[in-house]
Design a protein around this motif. Structure first.
Motif, PDB file in Angstrom:
ATOM      1  N   SER A 135      58.088  26.807  -2.387  1.00 41.03           N
ATOM      2  CA  SER A 135      58.228  25.369  -2.588  1.00 41.03           C
ATOM      3  C   SER A 135      58.849  24.757  -1.340  1.00 41.03           C
ATOM      4  O   SER A 135      59.502  25.444  -0.562  1.00 41.03           O
ATOM      5  N   GLY A 136      58.683  23.479  -1.168  1.00 36.62           N
ATOM      6  CA  GLY A 136      59.238  22.789  -0.014  1.00 36.62           C
ATOM      7  C   GLY A 136      60.694  22.397  -0.207  1.00 36.62           C
ATOM      8  O   GLY A 136      61.280  21.768   0.660  1.00 36.62           O
ATOM      9  N   GLU A 137      61.281  22.775  -1.327  1.00 40.86           N
ATOM     10  CA  GLU A 137      62.662  22.367  -1.589  1.00 40.86           C
ATOM     11  C   GLU A 137      63.633  23.071  -0.648  1.00 40.86           C
ATOM     12  O   GLU A 137      63.407  24.182  -0.203  1.00 40.86           O
ATOM     13  N   SER A 138      64.729  22.391  -0.368  1.00 35.74           N
ATOM     14  CA  SER A 138      65.744  22.945   0.518  1.00 35.74           C
ATOM     15  C   SER A 138      66.544  24.019  -0.215  1.00 35.74           C
ATOM     16  O   SER A 138      66.850  23.887  -1.393  1.00 35.74           O
ATOM     17  N   LEU A 139      66.879  25.054   0.485  1.00 31.39           N
ATOM     18  CA  LEU A 139      67.732  26.104  -0.067  1.00 31.39           C
ATOM     19  C   LEU A 139      69.133  26.015   0.524  1.00 31.39           C
ATOM     20  O   LEU A 139      69.882  26.982   0.505  1.00 31.39           O
TER      21      LEU A 139
END
Length: 169
Positions: A135-139
């Motif tokens: 996913s493109g979500e930030s970690l």
């Protein structure tokens, strides 16, 4: 490993070329230096002067994130079976032979492997499954507690000292 051959090759090549991998066991992810040897990543730590390996236990699982060497972003994430190697075993000797060549700034380079056998753990992280679609979500996560401090203000007299030196030249 239950992934297609292409994903398996990606895991091996990316992990082999990366100097650090992010490994998450039971706790937060940590950046660990490693060596790829005989189909798995090997790490050494939990001893004096070595990297901490919290949350990684023998027989457990871990999630390994490998970054792209050129862009720095996540390239592949893979799950691993964690196995601690017994000091003196042929597997341990082979892994430590590779690890000692990559260990930088060791205070006791000539006796390092003896110290690792006495005081450290050598873990084998063997790939099980790889994920290349992410996913493109930030970690992003808050930094872990550390003894490092932020930069303090410059002492008031320092700019005058620096100006004097530049005028003398």
């Amino acid at each position: 490993m239950t992934t297609p051959p292409l994903a398996k090759a990606l895991v091996e090549e990316a992990t082999r070329k990366s100097g650090l991998v992010w490994v998450r066991g039971d706790g937060p992810a940590r950046a660990l230096w490693h060596v790829w040897h005989e189909g798995a990543a090997h790490v050494v730590g939990d001893g004096p002067g070595e990297q901490p390996l919290p949350g990684l236990r023998d027989g457990g699982a871990a999630e390994v994130t490998v970054r792209s060497k050129d862009k720095g972003g996540r390239l592949v994430v893979w799950t691993a079976s964690v196995r601690q190697l017994a000091p003196g075993s042929p597997e341990w000797d082979a892994a430590v032979g590779e690890l000692k060549g990559k260990r930088l700034n060791a205070p006791d380079a000539e006796r390092m492997t003896e110290r690792w056998a006495r005081e450290c753990r050598v873990l084998r992280l063997e790939p099980r499954e790889a994920f290349t679609e992410m996913s493109g979500e930030s970690l992003a996560a808050p930094p872990l507690p550390s003894g490092a401090v932020t930069r303090r203000a410059v002492p008031a007299g320092l700019p005058k000292l620096l100006l004097k030196r530049s005028r003398r030249r």
